[in-house]
Motif scaffolding. Sequence first.
Motif, PDB file in Angstrom:
ATOM      1  N   PRO A 187      93.137  62.525 -11.072  1.00 45.54           N
ATOM      2  CA  PRO A 187      92.508  63.524 -10.085  1.00 45.54           C
ATOM      3  C   PRO A 187      94.163  64.261  -9.476  1.00 45.54           C
ATOM      4  N   ILE A 188      94.264  65.451  -9.682  1.00 51.15           N
ATOM      5  CA  ILE A 188      95.460  66.094  -9.550  1.00 51.15           C
ATOM      6  C   ILE A 188      95.582  66.313  -8.062  1.00 51.15           C
ATOM      7  N   ASP A 189      94.427  66.080  -7.089  1.00 54.98           N
ATOM      8  CA  ASP A 189      94.984  66.315  -5.650  1.00 54.98           C
ATOM      9  C   ASP A 189      95.168  64.858  -4.732  1.00 54.98           C
ATOM     10  N   ALA A 190      95.040  64.070  -5.697  1.00 51.52           N
ATOM     11  CA  ALA A 190      95.238  62.776  -4.911  1.00 51.52           C
ATOM     12  C   ALA A 190      96.599  62.570  -4.423  1.00 51.52           C
ATOM     13  N   HIS A 191      96.603  61.849  -3.224  1.00 50.44           N
ATOM     14  CA  HIS A 191      97.926  61.711  -2.561  1.00 50.44           C
ATOM     15  C   HIS A 191      98.278  60.185  -2.956  1.00 50.44           C
ATOM     16  N   LEU A 192      97.130  59.260  -2.894  1.00 46.96           N
ATOM     17  CA  LEU A 192      97.616  57.760  -3.357  1.00 46.96           C
ATOM     18  C   LEU A 192      96.541  57.507  -4.492  1.00 46.96           C
ATOM     19  N   VAL A 193      97.256  56.722  -5.405  1.00 50.27           N
ATOM     20  CA  VAL A 193      96.561  56.460  -6.823  1.00 50.27           C
ATOM     21  C   VAL A 193      96.714  54.844  -6.851  1.00 50.27           C
ATOM     22  N   PHE A 194      95.588  54.400  -6.873  1.00 49.46           N
ATOM     23  CA  PHE A 194      95.517  52.735  -7.035  1.00 49.46           C
ATOM     24  C   PHE A 194      94.799  52.392  -8.426  1.00 49.46           C
ATOM     25  N   ASP A 195      95.505  51.529  -9.199  1.00 48.97           N
ATOM     26  CA  ASP A 195      94.894  51.193 -10.631  1.00 48.97           C
ATOM     27  C   ASP A 195      94.201  49.762 -10.567  1.00 48.97           C
ATOM     28  N   VAL A 196      92.950  49.607 -10.523  1.00 49.04           N
ATOM     29  CA  VAL A 196      92.375  48.489 -10.518  1.00 49.04           C
ATOM     30  C   VAL A 196      91.750  47.916 -11.956  1.00 49.04           C
ATOM     31  N   ARG A 197      92.362  48.291 -13.075  1.00 40.69           N
ATOM     32  CA  ARG A 197      92.040  47.714 -14.251  1.00 40.69           C
ATOM     33  C   ARG A 197      92.597  46.424 -14.575  1.00 40.69           C
ATOM     34  N   PHE A 198      93.072  45.668 -13.462  1.00 34.76           N
ATOM     35  CA  PHE A 198      93.410  44.375 -13.552  1.00 34.76           C
ATOM     36  C   PHE A 198      92.248  43.608 -13.223  1.00 34.76           C
ATOM     37  N   LEU A 199      91.166  44.382 -12.613  1.00 36.01           N
ATOM     38  CA  LEU A 199      89.967  43.294 -12.142  1.00 36.01           C
ATOM     39  C   LEU A 199      88.974  43.173 -13.509  1.00 36.01           C
ATOM     40  N   PRO A 200      88.298  42.118 -13.380  1.00 39.87           N
ATOM     41  CA  PRO A 200      87.259  41.693 -14.626  1.00 39.87           C
ATOM     42  C   PRO A 200      86.317  42.928 -14.957  1.00 39.87           C
ATOM     43  N   ASN A 201      86.106  43.386 -16.005  1.00 37.53           N
ATOM     44  CA  ASN A 201      85.389  44.597 -16.407  1.00 37.53           C
ATOM     45  C   ASN A 201      84.109  44.126 -17.035  1.00 37.53           C
ATOM     46  N   PRO A 202      83.030  44.593 -16.184  1.00 33.64           N
ATOM     47  CA  PRO A 202      81.668  44.401 -16.593  1.00 33.64           C
ATOM     48  C   PRO A 202      81.349  44.983 -17.960  1.00 33.64           C
ATOM     49  N   PHE A 203      82.247  46.000 -18.376  1.00 32.45           N
ATOM     50  CA  PHE A 203      81.779  46.771 -19.660  1.00 32.45           C
ATOM     51  C   PHE A 203      81.870  45.623 -20.915  1.00 32.45           C
ATOM     52  N   TYR A 204      82.293  44.582 -20.773  1.00 33.98           N
ATOM     53  CA  TYR A 204      82.235  43.604 -21.911  1.00 33.98           C
ATOM     54  C   TYR A 204      81.143  42.609 -21.658  1.00 33.98           C
ATOM     55  N   ILE A 205      80.382  42.625 -20.714  1.00 32.79           N
ATOM     56  CA  ILE A 205      78.933  42.131 -20.509  1.00 32.79           C
ATOM     57  C   ILE A 205      78.032  42.880 -20.969  1.00 32.79           C
ATOM     58  N   LEU A 206      77.178  42.428 -22.051  1.00 28.78           N
ATOM     59  CA  LEU A 206      76.149  43.247 -22.603  1.00 28.78           C
ATOM     60  C   LEU A 206      75.320  43.788 -21.701  1.00 28.78           C
ATOM     61  N   GLU A 207      74.867  42.816 -20.831  1.00 32.59           N
ATOM     62  CA  GLU A 207      73.728  43.094 -19.868  1.00 32.59           C
ATOM     63  C   GLU A 207      74.106  43.871 -18.533  1.00 32.59           C
ATOM     64  N   ARG A 289      83.771  60.468  -9.715  1.00 31.82           N
ATOM     65  CA  ARG A 289      84.052  61.711 -10.527  1.00 31.82           C
ATOM     66  C   ARG A 289      83.462  61.222 -11.968  1.00 31.82           C
ATOM     67  N   ASP A 290      83.703  60.326 -12.466  1.00 30.36           N
ATOM     68  CA  ASP A 290      83.389  59.863 -13.894  1.00 30.36           C
ATOM     69  C   ASP A 290      82.273  58.834 -14.157  1.00 30.36           C
ATOM     70  N   ILE A 291      81.345  58.571 -12.993  1.00 28.95           N
ATOM     71  CA  ILE A 291      80.473  57.452 -13.145  1.00 28.95           C
ATOM     72  C   ILE A 291      79.391  57.844 -14.312  1.00 28.95           C
ATOM     73  N   ASP A 292      79.141  58.781 -14.738  1.00 27.63           N
ATOM     74  CA  ASP A 292      78.115  59.171 -15.598  1.00 27.63           C
ATOM     75  C   ASP A 292      78.625  59.625 -16.688  1.00 27.63           C
ATOM     76  N   LYS A 293      79.934  59.447 -17.060  1.00 29.02           N
ATOM     77  CA  LYS A 293      80.577  60.008 -18.263  1.00 29.02           C
ATOM     78  C   LYS A 293      80.584  59.024 -19.262  1.00 29.02           C
ATOM     79  N   ASP A 294      80.186  59.508 -20.571  1.00 22.52           N
ATOM     80  CA  ASP A 294      80.460  58.504 -21.836  1.00 22.52           C
ATOM     81  C   ASP A 294      79.725  57.330 -21.750  1.00 22.52           C
ATOM     82  N   ILE A 295      78.415  57.341 -21.219  1.00 24.75           N
ATOM     83  CA  ILE A 295      77.716  55.965 -20.992  1.00 24.75           C
ATOM     84  C   ILE A 295      77.373  55.374 -22.642  1.00 24.75           C
ATOM     85  N   LYS A 296      77.681  54.174 -22.525  1.00 22.04           N
ATOM     86  CA  LYS A 296      77.534  53.430 -24.031  1.00 22.04           C
ATOM     87  C   LYS A 296      76.572  52.233 -23.590  1.00 22.04           C
ATOM     88  N   ILE A 297      75.678  51.960 -24.746  1.00 26.07           N
ATOM     89  CA  ILE A 297      74.842  50.961 -24.142  1.00 26.07           C
ATOM     90  C   ILE A 297      75.196  49.861 -25.306  1.00 26.07           C
TER      91      ILE A 297
END
Length: 297
Positions: A187-207, A289-297
Amino acid sequence: MKAKTDNFSLYIITGLSGGGKSQTLRILEDLGFFCVDNIPPKLVPILIELCFSTDGKISRVALVIDIRSENFLEDFREMIENIKKLNVYYKILFLEAEDEVIVRRYNETRRRHPLDREGIGILESIKLERQKLSEIKEMATHIIDTSNMSTKNLKDKILEIVSEDISNVKLRFMVGITSFGFKYGVPIDAHLVFDVRFLPNPFYILELRPLSGENEKIRNYVLETKEAKEFLDYLKRLLDFLIPLYQEEGRTNLNIAIGCTGGRHRAVVIANEIGNYLSDRYNVKIFHRDIDKDIKI
């Protein structure tokens, strides 16, 4: 001055060009006032009548009226008489500053003084304006010299004046929290940006993949690790330290962006946790912002 009518309050902001009128109007707007800049004095009684017709929805009004209006002094006198006839409670805030301060402000903004129409120069224009406004200054209920005021000092002064009429008034700090996916850009208007990609990703759990971070199962999955708990603890303490410092510098809002890969799972969970944590002290707005983008099952 008349008593209040139907809890209606009118703040008239006037004074020298470069004295801080626009900043004062923005402060009052943040306090919930309906604000109008550079309104002709003849229109003010009409505006008041329109506000009365809103059944109290518009009960605090702030207006900037200054030398830019034609026939300013004559119309200003007439306006005040009409306001009195309407039995409206009002205050006149007169903003001014020392000549050298106003000259510096104009040099910084590179704007032309409204009275410098014949090339008389900025300093002569300021002197002429002081002369023209001397009668208005005598009518003022509050005279504010902003020469040595920081933005925070001016806010504190306006809060002090408004609190004379409105109890428990405060300028509540706005915190915007946006969750996002790095794959879609920061987001271009952010004053502080935090990256949480180090956390466990539910994407890799099929259910879990079809669910979003708003779901309790996703929340529990993301927050169950020691690293997630420690990160939230550190982040809360960091924000507890930073936000008061931003307030001290005069900022009225802070935009925090929290990102994961796609912005659907981890970032949403952390944004909600931080939003809930801060909501009892600040005005918090959460946007996924991106919660409903590119939903893949």
